[in-house]
Design a protein around this motif. Structure first.
Motif, PDB file in Angstrom:
ATOM      1  N   SER A  69       0.764  -0.959  -0.129  1.00  0.00           N
ATOM      2  CA  SER A  69      -0.037   0.025  -0.057  1.00  0.00           C
ATOM      3  C   SER A  69       0.552   1.284   0.011  1.00  0.00           C
ATOM      4  N   ALA A  85       0.385   3.496   2.148  1.00  0.00           N
ATOM      5  CA  ALA A  85       0.683   3.822   3.315  1.00  0.00           C
ATOM      6  C   ALA A  85       2.032   3.129   3.940  1.00  0.00           C
ATOM      7  N   ASP A  98       5.127   4.915   2.544  1.00  0.00           N
ATOM      8  CA  ASP A  98       5.334   6.160   3.453  1.00  0.00           C
ATOM      9  C   ASP A  98       6.053   5.706   4.765  1.00  0.00           C
TER      10      ASP A  98
END
Length: 128
Positions: free
Chosen positions: A78, A80, A83
């Motif tokens: 993902s 996320a 990140d």
């Protein structure tokens, strides 16, 4: 059937090398499969990555700008998760590249981060 069977990278045999690569490979879904003096193999299910030293290793630093491999790109899941990897990378020996264009340095439809380790190896972590 197509695809890579494995990729082998020659690296220096020191704790920094092993720590940097171990941290990253675990985050992108590889599992440590085998270790031996001067080497490790990481499995991804459909292929594997070998990090090893060699008595034939030349005493010059890796330079991704010379002919040869520029970088490895890993699927990281993902956005996320990409990140999170990027946020934690510098604490584990990796330097973020192209920060001013993160996460779209590869274009507006490409969500990824680029990292470089202390030996100069560049990787890309790509969101699905």
């Amino acid at each position: 059937m197509s695809g890579f069977h494995h990729v082998e990278l020659w690296v220096t045999d020191d704790e920094t090398t092993w720590a940097e690569w171990s941290w990253l490979l675990e985050r992108v879904g590889f599992r440590l499969a085998e270790t031996w003096p001067g080497g490790r193999s990481w499995d991804a299910g459909h292929g594997y990555l070998v990090l090893t030293t060699s008595p034939n290793l030349q005493p010059v630093p890796h330079d991704r700008r010379r002919p040869g491999m520029n970088h490895l790109a890993f699927q990281a899941g993902s956005r996320a998760h990409v990140d999170a990897i990027m946020a934690a990378a510098c604490a584990h020996g990796w330097t973020a590249l192209y920060q001013e264009r993160y996460p779209h340095a590869g274009g507006p439809d490409h969500y990824a981060g680029w990292l470089e380790n202390s030996a100069g190896f560049k990787v890309e972590v790509v969101a699905s």
